[in-house]
Enzyme design. Sequence first.
Site, PDB file in Angstrom:
ATOM      1  N   GLU A 171     -75.475   8.165  21.712  1.00 46.21           N
ATOM      2  CA  GLU A 171     -75.728   6.742  21.952  1.00 46.21           C
ATOM      3  C   GLU A 171     -77.217   6.478  22.170  1.00 46.21           C
ATOM      4  O   GLU A 171     -77.948   7.350  22.651  1.00 46.21           O
ATOM      5  CB  GLU A 171     -74.925   6.256  23.158  1.00 46.21           C
ATOM      6  CG  GLU A 171     -73.427   6.276  22.875  1.00 46.21           C
ATOM      7  CD  GLU A 171     -72.590   5.617  23.964  1.00 46.21           C
ATOM      8  OE1 GLU A 171     -71.726   4.807  23.612  1.00 46.21           O
ATOM      9  OE2 GLU A 171     -72.794   5.910  25.158  1.00 46.21           O
ATOM     10  N   CYS A 185     -74.986  16.721  36.549  1.00 46.30           N
ATOM     11  CA  CYS A 185     -75.203  15.769  37.644  1.00 46.30           C
ATOM     12  C   CYS A 185     -73.894  15.011  37.898  1.00 46.30           C
ATOM     13  O   CYS A 185     -73.287  14.481  36.960  1.00 46.30           O
ATOM     14  CB  CYS A 185     -76.325  14.787  37.299  1.00 46.30           C
ATOM     15  SG  CYS A 185     -77.912  15.594  37.046  1.00 46.30           S
ATOM     16  N   CYS A 233     -73.319  11.239  36.636  1.00 43.47           N
ATOM     17  CA  CYS A 233     -73.730  10.872  35.276  1.00 43.47           C
ATOM     18  C   CYS A 233     -72.630  11.120  34.243  1.00 43.47           C
ATOM     19  O   CYS A 233     -72.069  12.210  34.169  1.00 43.47           O
ATOM     20  CB  CYS A 233     -74.985  11.662  34.906  1.00 43.47           C
ATOM     21  SG  CYS A 233     -75.610  11.270  33.263  1.00 43.47           S
ATOM     22  N   GLU A 243     -80.810  16.448  28.472  1.00 38.87           N
ATOM     23  CA  GLU A 243     -81.948  16.775  29.320  1.00 38.87           C
ATOM     24  C   GLU A 243     -83.122  17.159  28.403  1.00 38.87           C
ATOM     25  O   GLU A 243     -83.114  18.237  27.792  1.00 38.87           O
ATOM     26  CB  GLU A 243     -81.555  17.941  30.254  1.00 38.87           C
ATOM     27  CG  GLU A 243     -82.690  18.603  30.996  1.00 38.87           C
ATOM     28  CD  GLU A 243     -83.635  17.637  31.721  1.00 38.87           C
ATOM     29  OE1 GLU A 243     -83.166  16.753  32.444  1.00 38.87           O
ATOM     30  OE2 GLU A 243     -84.858  17.778  31.530  1.00 38.87           O
ATOM     31  N   SER A 297     -87.930  11.738  30.987  1.00 37.16           N
ATOM     32  CA  SER A 297     -87.261  11.898  32.283  1.00 37.16           C
ATOM     33  C   SER A 297     -86.626  13.285  32.360  1.00 37.16           C
ATOM     34  O   SER A 297     -86.039  13.764  31.398  1.00 37.16           O
ATOM     35  CB  SER A 297     -86.182  10.819  32.401  1.00 37.16           C
ATOM     36  OG  SER A 297     -85.567  10.877  33.659  1.00 37.16           O
ATOM     37  N   LEU A 316     -85.041  12.392  41.100  1.00 36.46           N
ATOM     38  CA  LEU A 316     -85.052  13.072  42.408  1.00 36.46           C
ATOM     39  C   LEU A 316     -83.741  12.808  43.148  1.00 36.46           C
ATOM     40  O   LEU A 316     -83.027  13.747  43.519  1.00 36.46           O
ATOM     41  CB  LEU A 316     -86.268  12.596  43.211  1.00 36.46           C
ATOM     42  CG  LEU A 316     -86.541  13.331  44.514  1.00 36.46           C
ATOM     43  CD1 LEU A 316     -86.776  14.809  44.287  1.00 36.46           C
ATOM     44  CD2 LEU A 316     -87.752  12.725  45.238  1.00 36.46           C
ATOM     45  N   HIS A 317     -83.437  11.560  43.403  1.00 34.04           N
ATOM     46  CA  HIS A 317     -82.132  11.116  43.910  1.00 34.04           C
ATOM     47  C   HIS A 317     -81.748  11.579  45.313  1.00 34.04           C
ATOM     48  O   HIS A 317     -80.644  11.257  45.767  1.00 34.04           O
ATOM     49  CB  HIS A 317     -81.010  11.478  42.938  1.00 34.04           C
ATOM     50  CG  HIS A 317     -81.195  10.979  41.545  1.00 34.04           C
ATOM     51  ND1 HIS A 317     -81.856   9.810  41.244  1.00 34.04           N
ATOM     52  CD2 HIS A 317     -80.800  11.493  40.345  1.00 34.04           C
ATOM     53  CE1 HIS A 317     -81.861   9.632  39.928  1.00 34.04           C
ATOM     54  NE2 HIS A 317     -81.238  10.633  39.366  1.00 34.04           N
ATOM     55  N   ASN A 323     -74.935   3.360  38.951  1.00 37.24           N
ATOM     56  CA  ASN A 323     -74.029   2.645  38.053  1.00 37.24           C
ATOM     57  C   ASN A 323     -72.653   3.297  38.065  1.00 37.24           C
ATOM     58  O   ASN A 323     -72.539   4.508  38.168  1.00 37.24           O
ATOM     59  CB  ASN A 323     -74.605   2.642  36.630  1.00 37.24           C
ATOM     60  CG  ASN A 323     -75.851   1.777  36.545  1.00 37.24           C
ATOM     61  OD1 ASN A 323     -75.838   0.627  36.954  1.00 37.24           O
ATOM     62  ND2 ASN A 323     -76.939   2.346  36.051  1.00 37.24           N
TER      63      ASN A 323
HETATM   64  N1  SAH Z   1     -81.533  14.387  31.911  1.00 42.50           N
HETATM   65  C1  SAH Z   1     -82.648  13.525  32.172  1.00 42.50           C
HETATM   66  C2  SAH Z   1     -82.595  12.299  31.331  1.00 42.50           C
HETATM   67  C3  SAH Z   1     -81.482  11.345  31.663  1.00 42.50           C
HETATM   68  S1  SAH Z   1     -82.268   9.931  32.172  1.00 42.50           S
HETATM   69  C4  SAH Z   1     -82.742  13.246  33.644  1.00 42.50           C
HETATM   70  O1  SAH Z   1     -81.858  13.662  34.382  1.00 42.50           O
HETATM   71  O2  SAH Z   1     -83.729  12.696  34.086  1.00 42.50           O
HETATM   72  C5  SAH Z   1     -81.096   9.029  32.906  1.00 42.50           C
HETATM   73  C6  SAH Z   1     -81.498   8.622  34.312  1.00 42.50           C
HETATM   74  O3  SAH Z   1     -80.390   7.935  34.848  1.00 42.50           O
HETATM   75  C7  SAH Z   1     -81.746   9.813  35.211  1.00 42.50           C
HETATM   76  O4  SAH Z   1     -82.676   9.484  36.211  1.00 42.50           O
HETATM   77  C8  SAH Z   1     -80.381  10.005  35.809  1.00 42.50           C
HETATM   78  O5  SAH Z   1     -80.397  10.778  36.966  1.00 42.50           O
HETATM   79  C9  SAH Z   1     -79.969   8.571  36.035  1.00 42.50           C
HETATM   80  N2  SAH Z   1     -78.528   8.387  36.163  1.00 42.50           N
HETATM   81  C10 SAH Z   1     -77.556   9.150  35.684  1.00 42.50           C
HETATM   82  N3  SAH Z   1     -76.348   8.648  36.013  1.00 42.50           N
HETATM   83  C11 SAH Z   1     -76.590   7.520  36.703  1.00 42.50           C
HETATM   84  C12 SAH Z   1     -75.762   6.550  37.294  1.00 42.50           C
HETATM   85  N4  SAH Z   1     -74.428   6.626  37.250  1.00 42.50           N
HETATM   86  N5  SAH Z   1     -76.356   5.523  37.920  1.00 42.50           N
HETATM   87  C13 SAH Z   1     -77.694   5.409  37.976  1.00 42.50           C
HETATM   88  N6  SAH Z   1     -78.535   6.303  37.417  1.00 42.50           N
HETATM   89  C14 SAH Z   1     -77.985   7.349  36.802  1.00 42.50           C
END
Ligand code: SAH
Length: 348
Positions: A99, A123, A126, A167, A198, A222-223, A297
Amino acid sequence: MVVCDEQGKIDILGLFPEELEEQIVALGEKKFRAKQIFDWLHVKRVATFDEMTNLSVQLRNLLKEKFCLKSLFVVKKLESNTDNTVKYLYRLPDGNHIETVIMEYSYGNTICVSTQVGCKMGCRFCASTIAGYKRDLTSSEILLQIYEAERNSGRKISGVVLMGIGEPMDNFDNVVNFLKILSCDKGMNMSLRHVSVSTCGVVPRIYELAELRLGITLSISLHASNNKARSEIMPVNNRYDIDQLLEACRYYFKVTGRRISFEYALIDGHNDTREDAKELAKLLGGFVCHVNIIPVNKIKERNYKSDRKSAHRFQKYLEELGLNATVRRTLGADIDAACGQLRREYEI
Ligand code: SAH
């Protein structure tokens, strides 16, 4: 970069001008032919060799034998009712799906591209990782997401974020090759200042990326502000912990001088308190950075939730502590096109 398909044909869209020239000269052709071909591919963007009408039929046939010219097929196109977000479900030449999302900002259209079919990183919040990992995308398949989106939508893309499925730092060579072709002045000629990569924190690749001094913006997912909370939602943290990650980020800033963007997906009851904000401020104190808060989300497999009110509250906490923080706009939520909602599955 020379990459071949199953039939041993070279993926022509993945070659730099000099690489293409080398290949064309090896066929006994003049150098200027390579320039013409590069222009057909990356400026005029033809879908077949037969459309390269200033080449002889003989040369076109030779090209067909030696090279493959990939294309993506739009299986589904969803348009948001709330903003101008468009999500494409593309079929790749081998039948896999990915997508891609176009988002509209005041300064232009930005595209969010995928870098892998699925993802290995796991993650918890995600959707892209749920069905697992299938394969890496080639640089041409990353590039074609942009070319096809521009063609299909008629919209000009002025920024790229590598934040779709996959990733990027787990597909390093193809991603770097893609960035070089994207910014090539004989092709799309995009400034890498308008590109963000990212990563969830594949530390050795952050060092490698720094050395390339590409001028991109690095976003770090980071989260969380401590290892316990981060490892609970991001398995990569068991491999490279927060200290190692931030050390790599310091190095990246030292070498490139580029401010780092830290992504922080806010999750109710997990990382959203004032204490979390204090810990985060301590962690990032002294960093030239920016924190991007994303209210997590929804994905159907998990119960994580948050909302914009909590995100703004958290932003206020961070600002009081001297951090530069914004709340990311949520675009395309009604078509599951927001962060972390992209999937490789083909669901009708
Ligand atoms: N693998 C890379 C690229 C993905 S970017 C990475 O982890 O950075 C997508 C971004 O959205 C990342 O920051 C990821 O952590 C974030 N993300 C993933 N699932 C999400 C969700 N359910 N709600 C908000 N952000 C989310």
